[in-house]
Design a protein around this motif. Structure first.
Motif, mmCIF file in Angstrom:
data_model
loop_
_atom_site.group_PDB
_atom_site.id
_atom_site.type_symbol
_atom_site.label_atom_id
_atom_site.label_comp_id
_atom_site.label_asym_id
_atom_site.label_seq_id
_atom_site.Cartn_x
_atom_site.Cartn_y
_atom_site.Cartn_z
ATOM 1 N N SER A 103 49.512 98.854 39.193
ATOM 2 C CA SER A 103 48.783 97.093 38.167
ATOM 3 C C SER A 103 49.031 98.242 36.774
ATOM 4 N N HIS A 104 49.638 99.086 36.694
ATOM 5 C CA HIS A 104 50.345 100.209 35.508
ATOM 6 C C HIS A 104 51.504 100.664 35.345
ATOM 7 N N ILE A 105 52.156 100.865 35.030
ATOM 8 C CA ILE A 105 53.626 101.833 34.240
ATOM 9 C C ILE A 105 53.802 102.229 32.835
ATOM 10 N N TYR A 106 54.200 103.481 33.312
ATOM 11 C CA TYR A 106 54.171 104.238 32.161
ATOM 12 C C TYR A 106 55.397 103.895 31.079
ATOM 13 N N SER A 107 55.261 103.708 29.759
ATOM 14 C CA SER A 107 56.263 104.066 28.670
ATOM 15 C C SER A 107 56.602 104.876 27.933
ATOM 16 N N GLY A 108 57.634 104.854 27.553
ATOM 17 C CA GLY A 108 57.747 105.953 25.416
ATOM 18 C C GLY A 108 57.933 107.416 26.350
ATOM 19 N N LEU A 109 57.852 108.360 25.168
ATOM 20 C CA LEU A 109 58.008 109.411 25.511
ATOM 21 C C LEU A 109 56.593 110.011 25.686
ATOM 22 N N LYS A 110 55.440 109.579 25.675
ATOM 23 C CA LYS A 110 54.181 110.328 26.012
ATOM 24 C C LYS A 110 53.107 109.044 26.561
ATOM 25 N N GLY A 111 53.975 108.498 27.866
ATOM 26 C CA GLY A 111 53.682 108.239 28.901
ATOM 27 C C GLY A 111 52.422 107.079 28.415
ATOM 28 N N LYS A 167 42.377 96.555 52.690
ATOM 29 C CA LYS A 167 41.903 97.373 52.277
ATOM 30 C C LYS A 167 42.225 98.364 50.719
ATOM 31 N N PHE A 168 41.563 97.862 49.864
ATOM 32 C CA PHE A 168 42.561 98.681 48.604
ATOM 33 C C PHE A 168 41.934 99.961 48.060
ATOM 34 N N TYR A 169 42.712 101.247 48.234
ATOM 35 C CA TYR A 169 42.248 102.490 48.082
ATOM 36 C C TYR A 169 42.710 102.778 46.498
ATOM 37 N N ASP A 170 41.989 103.681 45.948
ATOM 38 C CA ASP A 170 42.160 104.377 44.343
ATOM 39 C C ASP A 170 43.342 105.569 44.523
ATOM 40 N N SER A 171 43.706 106.163 43.243
ATOM 41 C CA SER A 171 44.475 107.319 43.537
ATOM 42 C C SER A 171 44.213 108.202 44.027
ATOM 43 N N ALA A 172 43.127 108.858 44.429
ATOM 44 C CA ALA A 172 42.307 109.426 44.652
ATOM 45 C C ALA A 172 41.941 109.500 46.232
ATOM 46 N N GLY A 173 42.847 108.186 47.286
ATOM 47 C CA GLY A 173 42.105 107.446 47.927
ATOM 48 C C GLY A 173 40.910 107.146 48.659
ATOM 49 N N THR A 174 40.025 107.075 47.355
ATOM 50 C CA THR A 174 39.241 106.297 47.781
ATOM 51 C C THR A 174 38.824 104.578 48.086
ATOM 52 N N LEU A 175 38.056 104.405 48.902
ATOM 53 C CA LEU A 175 38.037 102.791 49.092
ATOM 54 C C LEU A 175 37.504 102.487 47.786
ATOM 55 N N VAL A 176 38.313 101.153 46.965
ATOM 56 C CA VAL A 176 37.607 100.858 45.706
ATOM 57 C C VAL A 176 37.090 99.249 46.697
ATOM 58 N N ASP A 210 43.088 95.789 35.635
ATOM 59 C CA ASP A 210 42.546 96.041 36.146
ATOM 60 C C ASP A 210 42.994 97.031 36.437
ATOM 61 N N THR A 211 42.648 98.606 36.207
ATOM 62 C CA THR A 211 43.471 99.648 36.582
ATOM 63 C C THR A 211 42.545 100.410 37.105
ATOM 64 N N THR A 212 41.324 100.112 38.550
ATOM 65 C CA THR A 212 40.456 100.224 39.176
ATOM 66 C C THR A 212 41.788 101.318 39.788
ATOM 67 N N GLY A 213 42.388 101.222 40.280
ATOM 68 C CA GLY A 213 42.885 102.455 41.251
ATOM 69 C C GLY A 213 44.457 103.414 40.782
ATOM 70 N N GLY A 214 44.098 102.517 39.509
ATOM 71 C CA GLY A 214 44.856 104.161 38.769
ATOM 72 C C GLY A 214 46.546 103.476 38.720
ATOM 73 N N SER A 215 47.180 105.411 38.845
ATOM 74 C CA SER A 215 48.524 104.694 39.524
ATOM 75 C C SER A 215 49.150 105.512 40.368
#
Length: 138
Positions: A47-55, A81-90, A114-119
């Motif tokens: 849902s998002h990517i990181y760019s630049g030197l600072k991410g 089912k949609f899960y976040d980076s921590a493995g929690t069901l969103v 919508d960044t609820t899932g994290g990277s």
């Protein structure tokens, strides 16, 4: 403003490259397809990517696409089912099993911002069929 356009262009190019890699990989797969009567499929989502030197995070819209590739048989989507980076069901996307007819497709969209899932967000897609069929493309 110009940097935003450049970033959007880069994201579009990146998306096209990933799509082509997927198509080439699919085209190079063994000619014998393993038939299946059901699976649970892990699908990473971005849902998002990181760019630049600072991410710095850059929001994207993301699409989960499910395509029934079988010419004759429908499949049943049992759960999505949609899960976040921590493995929690969103979120659970289905209240009840849903039929997807032969050669039909469906999609589920995470809107831009919508960044609820994290990277490390992911979907688990569970499907089944009454008979062994060509697995769906997810």
């Amino acid at each position: 403003m110009k940097n935003t356009r450049i970033l959007h262009s880069l994201c579009s190019i990146l998306g096209a490259v990933f799509l082509l890699i997927g198509l080439v990989t699919t085209a190079r797969a063994d000619s014998e397809i393993a038939l299946s009567a059901g699976q649970t499929v892990y699908v990473p989502i971005y849902s998002h990517i990181y760019s630049g030197l600072k991410g710095n995070p850059f929001s994207l819209a993301a699409t989960l696409s499910i395509r029934n590739t079988d010419l004759k048989h429908s499949i049943t989507l049992v759960s999505i089912k949609f899960y976040d980076s921590a493995g929690t069901l969103v979120k659970e996307y289905l209240d009840k099993p849903t039929e997807l007819k032969a050669m039909a497709s469906t999609r589920f969209i995470l809107p831009e911002g919508d960044t609820t899932g994290g990277s490390g967000a992911d979907f688990l897609v569970k499907w089944q069929s009454r008979t062994k069929i060509n697995p769906p493309l997810i």
